[in-house]
Motif scaffolding. Sequence first.
Motif, PDB file in Angstrom:
ATOM      1  N   PRO A  44       0.799  -1.226   0.000  1.00  0.00           N
ATOM      2  CA  PRO A  44       0.000   0.000   0.000  1.00  0.00           C
ATOM      3  C   PRO A  44       0.833   1.278   0.000  1.00  0.00           C
ATOM      4  CG  PRO A  44      -0.960  -1.609   1.491  1.00  0.00           C
ATOM      5  CD  PRO A  44       0.367  -2.178   1.057  1.00  0.00           C
ATOM      6  N   ASP A  45       2.020   1.221   0.619  1.00  0.00           N
ATOM      7  CA  ASP A  45       2.856   2.424   0.639  1.00  0.00           C
ATOM      8  C   ASP A  45       3.318   2.800  -0.759  1.00  0.00           C
ATOM      9  OD1 ASP A  45       4.406   0.037   0.669  1.00  0.00           O
ATOM     10  OD2 ASP A  45       6.180   1.142   1.326  1.00  0.00           O
ATOM     11  N   LYS A  46       3.614   1.804  -1.591  1.00  0.00           N
ATOM     12  CA  LYS A  46       4.010   2.095  -2.971  1.00  0.00           C
ATOM     13  C   LYS A  46       2.837   2.710  -3.739  1.00  0.00           C
ATOM     14  CE  LYS A  46       7.297  -1.805  -3.352  1.00  0.00           C
ATOM     15  NZ  LYS A  46       8.541  -1.035  -3.337  1.00  0.00           N
ATOM     16  N   GLY A  47       1.646   2.157  -3.523  1.00  0.00           N
ATOM     17  CA  GLY A  47       0.465   2.704  -4.185  1.00  0.00           C
ATOM     18  C   GLY A  47       0.185   4.134  -3.754  1.00  0.00           C
ATOM     19  N   GLU A  48       0.330   4.401  -2.459  1.00  0.00           N
ATOM     20  CA  GLU A  48       0.085   5.744  -1.945  1.00  0.00           C
ATOM     21  C   GLU A  48       1.078   6.746  -2.515  1.00  0.00           C
ATOM     22  OE1 GLU A  48      -0.453   8.068   2.361  1.00  0.00           O
ATOM     23  OE2 GLU A  48       0.094   5.937   2.300  1.00  0.00           O
ATOM     24  N   GLY A 100      -3.442  -1.057  -4.049  1.00  0.00           N
ATOM     25  CA  GLY A 100      -4.485  -0.090  -4.370  1.00  0.00           C
ATOM     26  C   GLY A 100      -5.093   0.573  -3.150  1.00  0.00           C
ATOM     27  N   GLN A 101      -4.979  -0.061  -1.990  1.00  0.00           N
ATOM     28  CA  GLN A 101      -5.483   0.582  -0.780  1.00  0.00           C
ATOM     29  C   GLN A 101      -4.754   1.901  -0.522  1.00  0.00           C
ATOM     30  OE1 GLN A 101      -6.031  -1.856   2.698  1.00  0.00           O
ATOM     31  NE2 GLN A 101      -6.596  -3.655   1.513  1.00  0.00           N
ATOM     32  N   GLY A 102      -3.475   1.937  -0.863  1.00  0.00           N
ATOM     33  CA  GLY A 102      -2.713   3.171  -0.714  1.00  0.00           C
ATOM     34  C   GLY A 102      -3.136   4.223  -1.712  1.00  0.00           C
ATOM     35  N   VAL A 103      -3.508   3.794  -2.923  1.00  0.00           N
ATOM     36  CA  VAL A 103      -4.008   4.723  -3.932  1.00  0.00           C
ATOM     37  C   VAL A 103      -5.296   5.373  -3.437  1.00  0.00           C
ATOM     38  CG1 VAL A 103      -4.902   4.925  -6.290  1.00  0.00           C
ATOM     39  CG2 VAL A 103      -2.949   3.416  -5.816  1.00  0.00           C
ATOM     40  N   ALA A 132     -11.009   8.224  -6.597  1.00  0.00           N
ATOM     41  CA  ALA A 132     -10.332   6.961  -6.919  1.00  0.00           C
ATOM     42  C   ALA A 132     -11.341   6.038  -7.589  1.00  0.00           C
ATOM     43  CB  ALA A 132      -9.791   6.300  -5.662  1.00  0.00           C
ATOM     44  N   ILE A 133     -10.859   5.225  -8.506  1.00  0.00           N
ATOM     45  CA  ILE A 133     -11.649   4.140  -9.084  1.00  0.00           C
ATOM     46  C   ILE A 133     -10.974   2.835  -8.685  1.00  0.00           C
ATOM     47  CG2 ILE A 133     -12.450   3.044 -11.211  1.00  0.00           C
ATOM     48  CD1 ILE A 133     -12.580   5.805 -12.485  1.00  0.00           C
ATOM     49  N   GLY A 134     -11.737   1.980  -8.009  1.00  0.00           N
ATOM     50  CA  GLY A 134     -11.198   0.721  -7.517  1.00  0.00           C
ATOM     51  C   GLY A 134     -11.206  -0.369  -8.573  1.00  0.00           C
ATOM     52  N   VAL A 135     -10.859  -1.591  -8.126  1.00  0.00           N
ATOM     53  CA  VAL A 135     -10.720  -2.683  -9.090  1.00  0.00           C
ATOM     54  C   VAL A 135     -11.114  -4.016  -8.467  1.00  0.00           C
ATOM     55  CG1 VAL A 135      -8.327  -3.413  -8.633  1.00  0.00           C
ATOM     56  CG2 VAL A 135      -9.178  -3.409 -10.984  1.00  0.00           C
ATOM     57  N   SER A 137     -15.423  -3.043   3.964  1.00  0.00           N
ATOM     58  CA  SER A 137     -15.413  -2.480   5.319  1.00  0.00           C
ATOM     59  C   SER A 137     -14.056  -1.887   5.678  1.00  0.00           C
ATOM     60  CB  SER A 137     -15.802  -3.563   6.335  1.00  0.00           C
ATOM     61  OG  SER A 137     -14.928  -4.681   6.243  1.00  0.00           O
ATOM     62  N   ALA A 138     -12.979  -2.492   5.219  1.00  0.00           N
ATOM     63  CA  ALA A 138     -11.651  -1.994   5.559  1.00  0.00           C
ATOM     64  C   ALA A 138     -11.356  -0.645   4.913  1.00  0.00           C
ATOM     65  CB  ALA A 138     -10.584  -3.008   5.144  1.00  0.00           C
ATOM     66  N   LEU A 139     -12.139  -0.284   3.889  1.00  0.00           N
ATOM     67  CA  LEU A 139     -11.944   0.988   3.188  1.00  0.00           C
ATOM     68  C   LEU A 139     -13.060   1.981   3.494  1.00  0.00           C
ATOM     69  CD1 LEU A 139     -10.873  -0.487  -0.270  1.00  0.00           C
ATOM     70  CD2 LEU A 139      -9.377   0.525   1.452  1.00  0.00           C
ATOM     71  N   ALA A 140     -13.861   1.686   4.517  1.00  0.00           N
ATOM     72  CA  ALA A 140     -15.058   2.485   4.798  1.00  0.00           C
ATOM     73  C   ALA A 140     -14.748   3.963   5.010  1.00  0.00           C
ATOM     74  CB  ALA A 140     -15.785   1.916   6.021  1.00  0.00           C
ATOM     75  N   LYS A 141     -13.624   4.266   5.651  1.00  0.00           N
ATOM     76  CA  LYS A 141     -13.330   5.676   5.928  1.00  0.00           C
ATOM     77  C   LYS A 141     -12.925   6.444   4.675  1.00  0.00           C
ATOM     78  CE  LYS A 141      -8.626   4.668   7.607  1.00  0.00           C
ATOM     79  NZ  LYS A 141      -7.730   4.811   8.788  1.00  0.00           N
ATOM     80  N   TYR A 142     -12.684   5.712   3.584  1.00  0.00           N
ATOM     81  CA  TYR A 142     -12.323   6.368   2.329  1.00  0.00           C
ATOM     82  C   TYR A 142     -13.441   6.283   1.297  1.00  0.00           C
ATOM     83  CZ  TYR A 142      -7.695   5.391   4.373  1.00  0.00           C
ATOM     84  OH  TYR A 142      -6.617   5.283   5.219  1.00  0.00           O
ATOM     85  N   LYS A 143     -14.565   5.675   1.632  1.00  0.00           N
ATOM     86  CA  LYS A 143     -15.557   5.319   0.624  1.00  0.00           C
ATOM     87  C   LYS A 143     -16.110   6.513  -0.135  1.00  0.00           C
ATOM     88  CE  LYS A 143     -19.521   3.702   1.918  1.00  0.00           C
ATOM     89  NZ  LYS A 143     -20.505   2.808   2.576  1.00  0.00           N
TER      90      LYS A 143
END
Length: 348
Positions: free
Chosen positions: A213-217, A239-242, A253-256, A264-270
């Motif tokens: 995730p750090d590389k994606g961010e 992609g979580q970092g993106v 962001a567009i996910g994949v 749920s793990a991405l809820a704060k970014y939804k």
Amino acid sequence: MRRVSRIAVAGVATAALAVTVSACGSSSTSSKGGGESKGIGLAYDVGGKGDQSFNDAAYAGLQKAEKEFKIGGRDIEPQDGESDADKVQRLETLAKQGYNPIIGVGYSYAPAVKEVAAKYPKVTFGIIDDDTIKAKNVADMVFHEEQSSYLAGVTAARTTKKNHIGFIGGVDIPLIHKFEAGFVQGAQSVNPKIKIEKQYLTETAQEGGFSSPDKGENAANGQIDAGADVVYHAAGLSGQGVIKAAAEHKVWAIGVDSDQYEQSALAKYKDSILTSALKNVEGAVYDLAKSVIKDKKPLTGEIRGSLDNGGVGLADTNPTFQGDAGLQAALKKAEDGIKSGSIQVKTS
């Protein structure tokens, strides 16, 4: 647009998809198998369970089959720096324990699946994202990722305020080139002069392109700093970092693979996840399990998910995405064009 649903296997039956009848797997150490299936065996790709994307979609298929068919299942995590021999041992362990079907989640399993399938001809094996094995007891489960990526490109080009968008691929390989090619073509169909940032995180999966995730961010921060206000990733766990970077910069962001707006793990970014380009790995896993455990007619050969059969698509759970009438009309036109063949989506 309708969310992608379970792959309609009958809709993708072709000359390349040979449906054969074979006995279920064995719990003995026999190399030929036989007897009742103990359940589904699932061996994850890099990133493992919890990536909120590719691997989690496979796990969802396992869970659905376990519940519906009242069977067991075993899923095994990958190890850092593992070899093909490690993958062979993992698949052989599942076969000896009586799991059937056994699925390698990711193209990196191709050599191992080919080797182990030859040793256990009465066990059905599946591999996701590889179509090179072509054995009588192997289902090559692949997808037209370029088609859903084209729709993601249309979405990005119609959503950007700066005519500047970005693509981040996990690893520089032909599979991920399909995502980039479709995305670029879709975006340019809306605006031929749109500026598109493109970056791959690593040259090989072993370097962490799908699991960092750090590389994606860092990559997303760079593209956003350069001016991109919609960023699409095809990078697995990275992609979580993106998505995190997009949320922090208040861009889209567009996910994949999975509907990342619903994870749920991405809820704060939804609120920053506009849509996701879906690949129905869940349906592929479920359908293979059904063919072996319930139908007793294991699927083998190439099984390819497309827009036409519901194997790929776009998630529509974000109300902002749903409510943009102009975008929805453009997507409907693009989807119809792809299905009819009037739009030919590039793969590289």
